[in-house]
Design an enzyme around this catalytic site. Structure first.
Site, short mmCIF file in Angstrom:
data_model
loop_
_atom_site.label_atom_id
_atom_site.label_comp_id
_atom_site.label_asym_id
_atom_site.label_seq_id
_atom_site.Cartn_x
_atom_site.Cartn_y
_atom_site.Cartn_z
N HIS A 123 -3.93 -25.27 -19.64
CA HIS A 123 -3.04 -25.98 -18.71
C HIS A 123 -2.31 -25.01 -17.79
O HIS A 123 -1.23 -25.31 -17.30
CB HIS A 123 -2.00 -26.79 -19.49
N GLU A 132 -12.25 -37.43 -15.22
CA GLU A 132 -12.23 -36.52 -14.07
C GLU A 132 -13.51 -36.56 -13.25
O GLU A 132 -13.46 -36.49 -12.02
CB GLU A 132 -11.93 -35.09 -14.53
C1 LIG Z 1 -9.52 -33.79 -19.28
C2 LIG Z 1 -8.07 -34.06 -19.32
N1 LIG Z 1 -7.56 -34.95 -18.44
C3 LIG Z 1 -6.24 -35.23 -18.45
C4 LIG Z 1 -5.41 -34.62 -19.34
C5 LIG Z 1 -3.92 -34.90 -19.33
N2 LIG Z 1 -3.57 -35.70 -20.50
C6 LIG Z 1 -3.13 -35.12 -21.64
S1 LIG Z 1 -2.91 -36.22 -22.85
C7 LIG Z 1 -3.40 -37.49 -21.88
C8 LIG Z 1 -3.44 -38.86 -22.42
C9 LIG Z 1 -4.38 -38.98 -23.55
O1 LIG Z 1 -4.38 -40.29 -24.00
P1 LIG Z 1 -5.00 -40.65 -25.38
O2 LIG Z 1 -6.37 -40.09 -25.49
O3 LIG Z 1 -4.86 -42.11 -25.55
O4 LIG Z 1 -4.11 -39.86 -26.44
P2 LIG Z 1 -2.55 -40.06 -26.76
O5 LIG Z 1 -1.79 -39.12 -25.90
O6 LIG Z 1 -2.20 -41.47 -26.50
O7 LIG Z 1 -2.42 -39.68 -28.19
C10 LIG Z 1 -3.74 -37.04 -20.61
C11 LIG Z 1 -4.20 -37.89 -19.52
C12 LIG Z 1 -5.98 -33.68 -20.22
N3 LIG Z 1 -5.23 -33.00 -21.08
N4 LIG Z 1 -7.31 -33.44 -20.20
#
Ligand SMILES: Cc1ncc(C[n+]2csc(CCOP(=O)(O)OP(=O)(O)O)c2C)c(N)n1
Ligand SMILES: [Mg+2]
Lengths: 332, 329
Positions: free
Chosen positions: A136, A67
């Protein structure tokens, strides 16, 4: 249809975002979009659907989960001449990017003695009501409005979304466009052609003589529901939607206060220190002698947004609370 | 390869079966619209949580992610309180205030699932700092996704942990995606663990579909941390079977069916069961008995949750602050 008339069609709030951005991008190659999942996926709220198909990787950029760098990307590109639209998926993540937003984007021009322009638009989606819990669901617009240098709009319907988005993207200042989750699926007639709603101009959504409800974002719809119920009892509500929270249209709100003499201010955000506190102060300063009752403020209680629907239903302000507030300032 | 006892194999198996069944059960309830809010299922990645948590003591701490049920189950989470939380009931782990994304059990050293990607890692650093400060011999382990390694919080945490030489393990669950965007689009490296060197900690890649491999790597990293030899980063290559959240795909195809099927062929639980059968550690009947036991545990938990009351409206305003005795308010 004459040349000056444009076609009007029913469009959703979501389409008012994606469609308007597409139209703006067709006109101006300096505009690009960046954010998490905004590419082929079209954004987790579908507000960027179709853009990647039309404009490709160069102009619609899937970013890492970063972000600070997303906003920084926008700042650096804007100050060097592009016109970025960057998305922070959930409004809660604005807090992750806060340094870039508040210390950088908002202040560069001033700190540089006016030298910089910052045609940067930041879109984000806030609001509760989906059991998305404390990280959220927040409505953080007041925090943004507190930062000199930022402009903040909060469209309550698809028509305003289109017109305000056009103004924000064409602005040479950093703007934040707040979308609300529960408004995404709502729709209303929206002209096909581009049009601009100037920033800092409130909309008198409904005229009435007995009380003014100043409602922010989704609360405009709740105010309309409350007004209809109250009308059955002969109470005529005037509803003012500020549309832009920074700069704030004090004149329109104060004029309405002078007309109805009774005010209810409502937003979804936490009441303490919310934008309603600022509005209340401005109305008091501008129309003190006209007020027949203390201004009634409605906002969320002083707690994080709870997960359980059993709690969240009591957390988010609604038409019933607005109706009760109106009855209180009217004493009936 | 270290000598893995039969008990450890059985332990890994049970932890994984508990995660799988809890998550499949939660998925079904979500499809029946019985679970409000977001649901990020851990199915497919069980070997990572099971292998890592089996290498920890009950006193060691973990931080988790939005995909946190598996971590809590692996740390010994109580199905009843978990299911009640997912249903927003007053009897849940967080009294219905946190839900799936904030599920936690401090008594088990589970310092919370997290709605903010990457935000758990600095908190794990703090726990590790406190452990060393108190010289209590405990280790902290941070779970995070591949996508989370793109956020500043992760980098600050990794650097600080190494600079302060803290007793911590960074456990990356690389499932190839952050939401709907493939890893290749968001980082220019293939192995997330390449990042470890930049902070001065060893980095290890393991097969995240193999609980034994994860366990072995974790045991070594935890031992290093406990011995005062500093942080380690482990990258477990894994895969989530279901969608980013919920069960169904969301219309937009971002992974091919072939890819999903190929990973499912390497299922961590059937893989371990086959291995244990071969070693004579667990017969098919033994395995079935474990599944049946866990199924009963789940059934009981769902019933408990459904019978539990929702929180009273007054609960809205409590727990915002710790009430200070003698304070004016
Ligand atoms: C700071 C922030 N940015 C964006 C999100 C939205 N978001 C939730 S899960 C996710 C993906 C996370 O990917 P990863 O760390 O690879 O974990 P996975 O879901 O694959 O287990 C995103 C972008 C968030 N929750 N927090
Ligand atoms: Mg991932």
């Amino acid at each position: 249809m004459t040349a000056t008339e444009t076609a009007v069609g029913e469009k959703s709030y979501v389409e008012a975002v994606s469609g308007t951005i597409a139209q703006l991008m067709r006109e101006d190659d300096d505009i690009f979009v960046a954010g998490e999942d905004v590419g082929a996926f079209g954004g987790v709220f579908s507000t960027f659907l179709g853009l990647h198909a039309e404009f490709g990787d160069r102009r619609v950029v899937d970013t890492p989960i970063s972000e600070q760098a997303i906003v920084g990307l926008g700042i650096g590109a804007a100050v060097t001449g592009l016109r970025p639209i960057v998305d922070l998926m959930f409004m809660d993540f604005v807090l992750v990017a806060m340094d870039q937003l508040a210390n950088q984007a908002a202040k560069l021009k001033y700190m540089f003695g006016g030298e910089a322009t910052m045609p940067l638009t930041i879109t984000t989606t806030g609001g509760a009501g989906l059991s998305a819990a404390a990280q959220h669901s927040q409505s953080l617009e007041a925090i943004l409005c507190h930062i000199p240098g930022l402009k903040v709009v909060f469209p309550s319907n698809a028509y305003d979304m289109k017109g305000l988005l056009v103004s924000c993207v064409r602005e040479d200042n950093p703007t934040v466009v707040v979308k609300n989750k529960l408004l995404l699926g709502t729709s209303c007639p929206v002209p096909d052609d581009l049009y601009a709603i100037p920033l800092g101009v409130a909309d008198v959504v409904k005229e009435g003589r007995d009380v003014t409800i100043v409602a922010v974002g989704r609360m405009v719809n709740e105010a309309l529901v409350a007004a209809e119920k109250l009308a059955a009892d002969g109470i005529e509500c005037e509803i003012v939607d500020p549309r832009t929270l920074q700069p704030f249209d004090t004149d329109t709100v104060v004029a309405s206060a002078k007309k109805t003499n009774r005010i209810v201010v409502v937003h979804e955000a936490v009441q303490f220190g919310g934008i309603g506190a600022e509005m209340t102060a401005q109305i008091t300063e501008g129309a003190f002698d006209y007020l027949d009752a203390p201004i009634h403020r409605i906002g969320a209680p002083f707690a994080p947004v709870p997960f359980s629907p059993a709690l969240e239903q009591h957390y988010v302000p609604n038409a019933a609370k607005i109706e009760a507030g109106v009855r209180q300032v009217l004493g009936r | 390869m270290m000598d893995i006892s039969d008990d450890v194999l059985r332990d890994l198996h049970r932890r994984m079966v508990r995660i799988r069944q809890f998550e499949e059960g939660a998925g079904k309830l979500a499809e029946q619209a019985k679970l409000p809010g977001f649901l990020h299922l851990y199915v497919g990645e069980e070997a990572v949580a099971a292998g890592a948590c089996a290498a920890l003591t009950d006193e060691d701490q973990i931080t988790s992610t939005h995909r946190g049920h598996g971590h809590l189950v692996a740390k010994g989470g109580d199905f009843r309180r978990m299911m009640a939380e997912l249903m927003g009931r007053a009897t849940g782990y967080c009294k219905g205030k946190g839900g799936s994304m904030h599920i936690s059990d401090l008594s088990l050293g589970m310092l919370g699932a997290n709605g903010i990607v990457g935000a758990g890692t600095p908190i794990a650093v703090g726990a590790a700092f406190a452990n060393r400060y108190r010289d209590n011999g405990k280790v902290a382990l941070a779970f995070f996704g591949d996508g989370a390694t793109n956020i500043g919080a992760f980098h600050e945490a990794a650097n600080m942990a190494c600079a302060l030489h803290l007793p911590i393990v960074f456990m990356c669950e690389n499932n190839g995606y952050g939401e709907f965007t493939p890893r290749e689009k968001t980082m220019a490296i293939t192995d997330v663990v390449d990042r470890a060197a930049g902070y001065g900690m060893p980095g290890v890649i393991v097969d995240g579909m193999d609980a034994v491999a994860v366990y072995e790597a974790a045991v070594e990293a935890v031992a290093r941390a406990r011995a005062g030899d500093g942080p380690t980063m482990i990258e477990a290559k894994t895969y989530r079977y279901y969608n980013h959240h919920g069960v169904q795909n969301m219309g937009v195809q971002y992974r091919t069916d072939d890819e999903i099927e190929a990973w499912k062929k390497r299922d961590p639980i059937s893989g371990l069961e086959a291995r244990m059968a071969e070693l004579g550690v667990m017969s098919a009947d033994d395995a079935t008995a474990v599944w049946a036991e866990v199924e009963a545990e789940l059934g009981d938990a769902v019933q408990f949750a459904e019978d539990s009351p929702f929180p009273e409206p007054e609960a809205l305003l409590s727990d915002v602050y710790t009430v200070m005795e003698g304070a004016a308010r």
